[in-house]
Scaffold this active site. Structure first.
Site, PDB file in Angstrom:
ATOM      1  N   LYS A  94       0.807  -1.207   0.000  1.00  0.00           N
ATOM      2  CA  LYS A  94       0.000   0.000   0.000  1.00  0.00           C
ATOM      3  C   LYS A  94       0.845   1.265   0.000  1.00  0.00           C
ATOM      4  CE  LYS A  94      -4.384  -1.560   1.913  1.00  0.00           C
ATOM      5  NZ  LYS A  94      -5.453  -1.320   2.885  1.00  0.00           N
TER       6      LYS A  94
ATOM      7  N   LYS B  30      -5.104  -9.077  -6.101  1.00  0.00           N
ATOM      8  CA  LYS B  30      -6.421  -9.186  -5.477  1.00  0.00           C
ATOM      9  C   LYS B  30      -7.304  -8.007  -5.841  1.00  0.00           C
ATOM     10  CE  LYS B  30      -6.717  -6.913  -0.970  1.00  0.00           C
ATOM     11  NZ  LYS B  30      -8.105  -6.510  -0.778  1.00  0.00           N
TER      12      LYS B  30
ATOM     13  N   LYS C 221     -10.360  -2.339  -2.868  1.00  0.00           N
ATOM     14  CA  LYS C 221     -10.992  -1.022  -2.873  1.00  0.00           C
ATOM     15  C   LYS C 221     -10.034   0.056  -3.326  1.00  0.00           C
ATOM     16  CE  LYS C 221     -14.219  -1.555   0.957  1.00  0.00           C
ATOM     17  NZ  LYS C 221     -13.653  -2.285   2.098  1.00  0.00           N
TER      18      LYS C 221
HETATM   19  P1  ATP Z   1      -8.143  -1.942   0.754  1.00  0.00           P
HETATM   20  O1  ATP Z   1      -7.539  -2.329  -0.556  1.00  0.00           O
HETATM   21  O2  ATP Z   1      -8.325  -0.461   0.920  1.00  0.00           O
HETATM   22  O3  ATP Z   1      -7.460  -2.585   1.933  1.00  0.00           O
HETATM   23  P2  ATP Z   1     -10.079  -3.999   0.662  1.00  0.00           P
HETATM   24  O4  ATP Z   1     -10.707  -4.190  -0.650  1.00  0.00           O
HETATM   25  O5  ATP Z   1      -8.973  -4.941   1.060  1.00  0.00           O
HETATM   26  O6  ATP Z   1      -9.632  -2.498   0.746  1.00  0.00           O
HETATM   27  P3  ATP Z   1     -11.028  -4.145   3.375  1.00  0.00           P
HETATM   28  O7  ATP Z   1     -12.082  -3.327   3.999  1.00  0.00           O
HETATM   29  O8  ATP Z   1      -9.602  -3.890   3.719  1.00  0.00           O
HETATM   30  O9  ATP Z   1     -11.217  -4.040   1.786  1.00  0.00           O
HETATM   31  O10 ATP Z   1     -11.339  -5.682   3.630  1.00  0.00           O
HETATM   32  C1  ATP Z   1     -12.563  -6.170   4.136  1.00  0.00           C
HETATM   33  C2  ATP Z   1     -12.559  -7.691   4.081  1.00  0.00           C
HETATM   34  O11 ATP Z   1     -12.603  -8.132   2.723  1.00  0.00           O
HETATM   35  C3  ATP Z   1     -11.294  -8.333   4.688  1.00  0.00           C
HETATM   36  O12 ATP Z   1     -11.681  -9.477   5.427  1.00  0.00           O
HETATM   37  C4  ATP Z   1     -10.491  -8.732   3.487  1.00  0.00           C
HETATM   38  O13 ATP Z   1      -9.642  -9.837   3.759  1.00  0.00           O
HETATM   39  C5  ATP Z   1     -11.580  -9.104   2.506  1.00  0.00           C
HETATM   40  N1  ATP Z   1     -11.136  -8.966   1.113  1.00  0.00           N
HETATM   41  C6  ATP Z   1     -10.703  -7.820   0.538  1.00  0.00           C
HETATM   42  N2  ATP Z   1     -10.387  -8.024  -0.744  1.00  0.00           N
HETATM   43  C7  ATP Z   1     -10.623  -9.341  -0.987  1.00  0.00           C
HETATM   44  C8  ATP Z   1     -10.490 -10.170  -2.148  1.00  0.00           C
HETATM   45  N3  ATP Z   1     -10.057  -9.682  -3.300  1.00  0.00           N
HETATM   46  N4  ATP Z   1     -10.831 -11.486  -2.052  1.00  0.00           N
HETATM   47  C9  ATP Z   1     -11.262 -11.998  -0.874  1.00  0.00           C
HETATM   48  N5  ATP Z   1     -11.402 -11.263   0.250  1.00  0.00           N
HETATM   49  C10 ATP Z   1     -11.093  -9.958   0.206  1.00  0.00           C
HETATM   50 MG    MG Z   2      -7.789  -4.502   2.825  1.00  0.00          MG
END
Ligand code: ATP
Ligand code: MG
Length: 329
Positions: free
Chosen positions: A112, A194, A197
């Site tokens: 990040k 992955k 967000k």
């Molecule tokens: P950021 O990239 O800003 O960290 P994020 O997409 O990872 O955002 P989070 O709010 O950090 O979202 O994660 C919320 C939940 O979603 C966590 O349990 C994380 O492990 C899960 N998660 C996030 N992205 C994925 C993905 N691509 N596949 C499976 N689980 C995911």
């Molecule tokens: Mg995350």
């Protein structure tokens, strides 16, 4: 009943398919068997710059999505992290227990911080320690998360163990609850990283126009072959689509592969677009309803925070006492 705790950031407003399949789906299922605590982690959101108006809106939108996806506030404590000040308080204690080198090994920070163009704040560096506090406050047995959180869960266990050894048994060591099949949903434009967000390229958002999602699915990156087979190593894009398709329909990947024998990627993508649209349409309608009455939504969250706080306060006061802080009279 065993306890479960998990959280999600309100940074983007809309959740994406990875959030739902990797985490929230499990949150919903675990309500049946666990005493559940689920939070919108706004303290984590400010590790990157947020506009106050947008953050406030996104926090409500996040809570509305959790309700719309099946979190039942009568069974689970659904709350906003900043409403329970014990998170920040225990977070500080745990920071003082964490080695600088130990924190530096967190791979998500490395990812990040290199992606971030503006200055990187210390909060982004220490956020896994606050996350450890989120979990340990509730003495959670299980933490349903995606694969990307495994290392942070390991840190949480190390910190709990360290505190317990130094001051006497205070925290339960939590187990990650990671469902292998959907633990990592990949970006549609870059099926080697992955869906996230913070990288909005090939992300399927639950709250965007489903027509847009269907279009993103149709233009998902696949390989130059034609055969629809599950082979994550050599056919990452197609395999990712099959995993999503399977998770949304409850059909096995093998049966999908059999069904699409002789058909092309275009057929698979078109059908998956429809499957996703059917899934998300009622969810979007429910989100809109919850957002229609923010007074009621805020009340639900206040109730959740009260429940959460009654548990969190006990853990924090025991922790403070163990450390040697004076009682408050
Ligand atoms: P950021 O990239 O800003 O960290 P994020 O997409 O990872 O955002 P989070 O709010 O950090 O979202 O994660 C919320 C939940 O979603 C966590 O349990 C994380 O492990 C899960 N998660 C996030 N992205 C994925 C993905 N691509 N596949 C499976 N689980 C995911
Ligand atoms: Mg995350």
């Amino acid at each position: 009943r065993p306890r479960v705790l998990s959280g999600i950031q309100p940074t983007a407003g809309s959740f994406h398919l990875g959030n739902y399949l990797g985490a929230i789906r499990q949150w919903v299922a675990l309500q049946e068997t666990h005493d559940a605590f689920y939070c919108v982690v706004d303290l984590h959101a400010i590790t990157v710059e947020q506009d106050p108006k947008v953050l406030r809106q996104n926090t409500r939108v996040s809570a509305a999505q959790l309700l719309a996806l099946g979190i039942d506030p009568d069974r689970s404590a659904l709350f906003v992290q900043s409403h329970v000040p014990e998170h920040a308080q225990l977070g500080w204690v745990l920071q003082c227990l964490t080695g600088f080198g130990e924190a530096s090994r967190m791979t998500q920070f490395k990812d990040k911080s290199t992606r971030q163009e503006a200055g990187v704040g210390v909060g982004l560096f220490t956020y896994p320690i606050l996350q450890a506090a989120d979990i340990l406050l509730y003495q959670a047995h299980h933490v349903p998360v995606g694969e990307d959180q495994r290392q942070h869960l390991e840190l949480t266990r190390d910190l709990a163990q360290r505190f317990n050894t130094r001051y006497g048994k205070t925290f339960r060591l939590p187990e990650p609850y990671i469902v292998k099949d959907t633990a990592k949903i990949y970006d549609l434009q870059d099926p080697t990283s992955k869906m996230s967000k913070s990288v909005p390229a090939g992300v399927v958002e639950l709250l965007e126009d489903p027509k847009r999602s269907a279009k993103k699915i149709r233009s998902a990156v696949t390989d130059t072959g034609r055969e629809i087979v599950y082979d994550p190593e050599n056919k990452a894009g197609v395999s990712n689509l099959l995993v999503i398709y399977s998770a949304l329909t409850g059909r096995s990947v093998e049966s999908l592969v059999a069904d699409y024998d002789g058909k092309g990627y275009g057929d698979l993508k078109k059908d998956l677009g429809e499957v996703f649209t059917d899934f998300v349409t009622p969810v979007r309608a429910r989100v809109a309803e919850y957002l229609d009455d923010t007074a009621e939504l805020d009340k639900v969250l206040a109730r959740g925070a009260e429940r959460a706080r009654s548990v969190a306060a006990k853990t924090l006061s025991r922790t403070y006492d163990r450390i040697g802080f004076l009682p408050t009279g």
